[in-house]
Design a protein around this motif. Structure first.
Motif, short mmCIF file in Angstrom:
data_model
loop_
_atom_site.label_atom_id
_atom_site.label_comp_id
_atom_site.label_asym_id
_atom_site.label_seq_id
_atom_site.Cartn_x
_atom_site.Cartn_y
_atom_site.Cartn_z
N GLY A 1 0.83 -1.20 0.00
CA GLY A 1 0.00 0.00 0.00
C GLY A 1 0.86 1.25 0.00
N GLY A 2 0.20 2.41 0.17
CA GLY A 2 0.92 3.67 0.11
C GLY A 2 1.19 4.07 -1.34
N ILE A 3 1.89 5.21 -1.50
CA ILE A 3 2.12 5.74 -2.84
C ILE A 3 2.91 4.74 -3.69
CG2 ILE A 3 3.21 7.60 -4.15
CD1 ILE A 3 2.80 9.42 -1.73
N LEU A 4 4.07 4.29 -3.19
CA LEU A 4 4.90 3.40 -3.99
C LEU A 4 4.31 2.00 -4.08
CD1 LEU A 4 8.40 4.56 -2.70
CD2 LEU A 4 7.32 5.12 -4.86
N LEU B 1 1.46 2.25 -6.64
CA LEU B 1 2.06 2.47 -7.96
C LEU B 1 2.63 1.15 -8.49
CD1 LEU B 1 2.80 4.43 -10.18
CD2 LEU B 1 4.87 5.01 -8.93
N LEU B 2 3.31 0.37 -7.62
CA LEU B 2 3.84 -0.93 -8.05
C LEU B 2 2.69 -1.87 -8.39
CD1 LEU B 2 6.29 -2.70 -8.52
CD2 LEU B 2 6.21 -3.36 -6.11
N GLY B 3 1.58 -1.77 -7.62
CA GLY B 3 0.42 -2.60 -7.93
C GLY B 3 -0.14 -2.29 -9.31
N ALA B 4 -0.17 -0.98 -9.67
CA ALA B 4 -0.67 -0.60 -11.00
C ALA B 4 0.24 -1.14 -12.09
CB ALA B 4 -0.79 0.92 -11.09
N ILE B 5 1.57 -1.08 -11.87
CA ILE B 5 2.53 -1.60 -12.86
C ILE B 5 2.36 -3.13 -12.96
CG2 ILE B 5 4.97 -1.90 -13.37
CD1 ILE B 5 5.49 0.76 -11.96
N ALA B 6 2.22 -3.79 -11.80
CA ALA B 6 2.06 -5.24 -11.81
C ALA B 6 0.82 -5.65 -12.59
CB ALA B 6 1.99 -5.77 -10.38
N GLN B 7 -0.25 -4.88 -12.44
CA GLN B 7 -1.48 -5.21 -13.17
C GLN B 7 -1.26 -5.11 -14.68
OE1 GLN B 7 -4.81 -2.85 -11.95
NE2 GLN B 7 -6.25 -3.90 -13.27
N LEU C 1 2.05 -9.94 -7.09
CA LEU C 1 2.91 -9.42 -6.02
C LEU C 1 2.75 -10.27 -4.76
CD1 LEU C 1 2.42 -5.57 -6.44
CD2 LEU C 1 4.11 -7.05 -7.51
N LYS C 2 3.85 -10.73 -4.23
CA LYS C 2 3.86 -11.46 -2.97
C LYS C 2 4.58 -10.60 -1.93
CE LYS C 2 5.35 -15.77 -0.78
NZ LYS C 2 6.07 -17.06 -0.98
#
Length: 829
Positions: free
Chosen positions: A27-30, A33-39, A45-46
């Protein structure tokens, strides 16, 4: 398609930049943002939760694949791999309790400072304070929260943290930011050395693309966490600190010149001080330089030397001729001479081009004169900062403030400014403007049926069509979900000419919107209701213009939709009258103005078998107001919720009175669609029944077919809950809506009410006779009671009784009367 991949991500608590989010995801900003890239990349993401030092150890040993929120440094570059484009920019800040005494770096002497163990901030502060000759006691904390807690509880005098964490948490711990900032940093996602280069490359590609695109996932994540732009620039206090450092540099150099010959013993000390200043200035993320009166470089910090590819010794004596192209040299020289010759302080933006053709982006330069003791200018000092990202963020913020992110049309804010401009033009140049207010008809159906992606595509197509119709000097704006406005800059000099031109354009718009919009080979119709008004010289305000166009648009909807209506003064009168009626209705609830009247229902033996409660409004000035006039207003404004609640209380009160009078007739009341769908409707009915002591089995709710069909399953659930209380249901105006045996079988119904429109011409009309017989036959098959309303003649009553109608309601037997009158007659009977 990208192959799905499991990526182990180290997560430590450093809100709002990184934290453990919902479902155990980053969670949080980064993290988001990583979740959006992963999608986008098809990664899974683990999350591996850890404290900071453990996270670094896990990354180095390859037990995790990625670690967010890692500040770049030369030492870390040997241990980990980084991508190229920074995910965020930040800096470090000192936080202390209110009333603290830390105002500068020297005030840290002897203080206990809590810092995250193993962090770049811890090591950097230790080095920086040593260069200043200041020796605070650095206390290691496992987490930033622990550091803030130490400062809040007096274990430490202050704590250091990155800007994002500090602004997010300081208030909670009762801490405030001290005016001491250092170490501008770039934040990245780091990977183990020599591993996962493909992950970093994918992150780079997404960041580079999204940071250039307003409305991208990058900016949406920043806005969601309260940071509309990445703080690539330090705040104003940082520049004050930088200016202080520059002044300190000038002071040190002046002292060195004046005292060199007289105080030789101070040379070593001054050299040490100069080294410290160089260390400080080299750590600042800005170009700092000094030029003599011949515009030769006397000094340049690390950033200047890197830009020109020179060492500090090689830079001295060089001029801008050695580094910039001809055009850049002329601009820079012009500004420099203003400082040297006139003693001015110059602030300018520069877009410099080097001799090899490389552009140094957007540079904000502050140039100040350096004077000798006699006041003569002997050099200039310049501080230049790369504000490219800041300018890009400003442009993004401007677009977000003045333009619709979906259609890229002007939004309401920009439209209002342009309306003001056209009104001013009408006052001074006598050119009339016009405003077209467009509301798409039934657009909600597209959203509900096909989803918001298709709806958004339709809105973008509509926006393009409107732009194609209008001229470049006109304004097409989107001010709401499916509301568009066209501002015509000049439609003529007379009202007749302006009205004709505005209506002509409106008809073009209407015709264009009638044409199907093709989305993924599917046709969609997006007709529009259009209201038109003129912008004329006089006292009209921006609010007046929008209100007039909006009023005209609603008139076009009331006239059947897909029409054009021109604003007339009479419309304003109607709106004012309606608003007054809304206000008076709100005030009337709970007063004698509103009363419940009762109308009996009779069976074939002419015995009363039930009654319906009807709301009547006797306005003190307007007299009797028909329910057909005020009920729709109440429904639209939400007043119907209060009105319906009051009606339910009155019904239960009457039921209790009938019970005491030995006349336990069932009573029917109308329940509005908005009231029926209210989330706590069942709870409210239960409470009123309990408070009044009314027999729930004698209460009948009349609802329309449309209310049920709009949300059939929800209606079934709500009706079932009420049925368990004893409440029964009747379908009002049956036959005028969605007649379907399919839903009749599923609903817990008690009766049907035949609408008076079918009774009016019965038995004379063969069509109405057939409909009434069909409803009665259907009801018998479904074991439902039937009430016919609007019975006014004996022939109608005889026909209904002959065909098995259970109850009859109408003026033939009794008109509505007050409850008191009804109770009096019941007692007399």
């Amino acid at each position: 398609m990208a192959q799905e991949r499991v990526v182990r991500v180290g997560v430590y608590d450093n809100a709002p930049k990184i934290l453990l989010g919902k479902g155990g995801q980053p969670g949080g900003i980064l993290g988001e943002l990583l979740g959006a890239i992963a999608q986008e990349e098809g990664w899974t993401l683990k999350t591996v939760a850890c404290v900071w030092q453990d996270c670094l150890d896990a990354l180095q040993s390859a037990n995790i694949d990625l670690l967010p929120d890692v500040a770049f440094s030369e030492s870390r570059e040997h241990l980990y791999d980084f991508h190229q484009t920074p995910a965020l920019h930040s800096w470090s800040q000192v936080y202390e309790r209110r009333g603290g005494s830390i105002k500068s770096m020297q005030d840290l002497a002897g203080k206990r400072i809590a810092a995250l163990a193993g962090s770049a901030q811890h090591d950097y502060l230790a080095m920086l304070t040593a260069d200043f000759g200041v020796h605070p006691a650095l206390l290691a904390a496992d987490t930033l929260e622990e550091g803030f807690d130490m400062a809040a509880n007096g274990v430490a005098d202050a704590a250091i943290a990155n800007y994002f964490f500090g602004e997010w948490h300081a208030a909670k711990y009762g801490l405030i930011a001290a005016p001491v900032m250092f170490q501008p940093t770039r934040l990245f996602y780091a990977a183990s050395k020599g591993r996962n280069g493909d992950l970093l490359m994918a992150i780079d590609q997404r960041l580079e693309q999204w940071q250039k695109t307003p409305g991208s996932p990058y900016y949406r994540v920043l806005q969601r966490w309260g940071a509309s732009q990445s703080p690539a620039m330090a705040p104003p206090p940082f520049w004050w600190a930088l200016a202080a450092l520059a002044c300190l540099l000038m002071l040190a150099m002046g002292i060195a010149v004046l005292l060199k010959a007289q105080v030789a013993r101070q040379t070593r000390h001054l050299q040490a001080s100069e080294a410290k200043l160089n260390t400080i200035l080299d750590s600042v993320d800005a170009l700092i330089y000094i030029k003599d009166c011949n515009l030769r470089y006397l000094y340049g910090n690390r950033r200047v030397c890197e830009l020109f590819g020179k060492s500090p010794g090689e830079l001295i004596g060089c001029t801008d001729d050695d580094f910039f192209d001809k055009g850049t040299r002329a601009r820079v020289r012009k500004d420099d001479l203003r400082v040297i010759e006139n003693g001015e302080r110059v602030v300018c933006e520069e877009h410099n081009i080097t001799v090899n053709g490389k552009t140094t982006d957007t540079i904000l330069s502050i140039k100040i004169p350096l004077r000798n003791p006699q006041g003569k200018v002997e050099a200039l000092c310049g501080i230049s900062t790369d504000i490219t990202e800041h300018r890009a963020a400003q442009q993004t913020a401007h677009r977000l403030a003045f333009y619709d992110p979906l259609t890229e049309l002007p939004n309401r804010r920009l439209l209002l400014e342009r309306i003001n401009h056209v009104l001013d033009s009408a006052d001074h140049a006598s050119n009339l403007g016009a405003l077209l207010f467009i509301d798409l008809d039934h657009f909600k159906r597209i959203n509900d049926a096909r989803g918001h992606d298709v709806g958004d595509a339709v809105l973008c197509s509509v926006a393009q069509r409107l732009q194609d119709i209008t001229h470049s000097e006109d304004t097409v704006a989107r001010i709401g979900g499916d509301e568009f406005v066209i501002l015509l800059d000049d439609v003529g000099r007379t009202e007749e000419e302006g009205a004709r031109q505005a209506m002509l354009t409106a008809e073009k718009v209407r015709a264009a919107l009638e044409q199907p919009i093709v989305i993924k080979r599917q046709d969609y119709l997006a007709g529009g209701s259009i209201g038109v008004t003129l912008l004329t010289p006089g006292s009209k305000s921006t609010a007046d213009v929008l209100r007039e166009a909006d009023t005209a648009m609603y008139r076009s909807k009331e006239s059947g939709r897909n029409r054009v209506a021109f604003y007339e003064a009479s419309m304003h009168t109607e709106v004012d009258d309606r608003l007054a009626l809304e206000h008076d209705l709100t005030q009337a609830i709970g007063t004698p103005q509103l009363e419940m009247q009762i109308q009996a229902q009779w069976n074939s033996a002419r015995r009363v078998v039930g009654a319906e409660l009807l709301i009547r409004w006797n306005h003190p000035e307007r007299g009797a107001i028909s329910p057909e006039a005020f009920i729709p207003i109440a429904e639209e404004t939400g007043v119907i919720l209060r009105l319906g609640d009051w009606a339910l209380q009155q019904a239960c009160k009457v039921l209790a009175q009938l019970k005491l009078a030995g006349q336990p007739y069932p009573l029917s009341i109308n329940v509005s669609p908005r009231q029926f769908r209210q989330a706590d409707f069942v709870k409210r009915v239960r409470e009123i029944l309990q408070e009044s002591g009314a027999p729930a089995g004698q209460l009948i709710f009349e609802v329309t077919e449309g209310v049920l069909i709009d949300d059939l399953q929800g209606s079934i659930n709500r009706m079932t809950e009420l049925s368990t209380l004893g409440v029964r249901f009747s379908i009002d105006d049956f036959g005028t809506g969605y007649c379907s045996l399919a839903y009749l079988k599923r609903l817990p119904l008690y009766e049907l009410k035949i609408d008076e429109c079918f009774i009016r011409d019965t038995p004379g009309s063969t069509d109405d006779v057939a409909i009434v017989k069909l409803i009665l036959a259907m009801a018998r098959q479904l074991n439902l009671k039937v009430v016919a309303e609007g019975v006014e003649t004996q022939e109608q009553a005889d026909f209904l009784i002959e065909n098995g109608c259970d109850a009859i309601q109408g003026y033939l037997f009794a008109r509505p009367m007050t409850v008191a009158e009804w109770l009096g007659r019941a007692a007399a009977a």
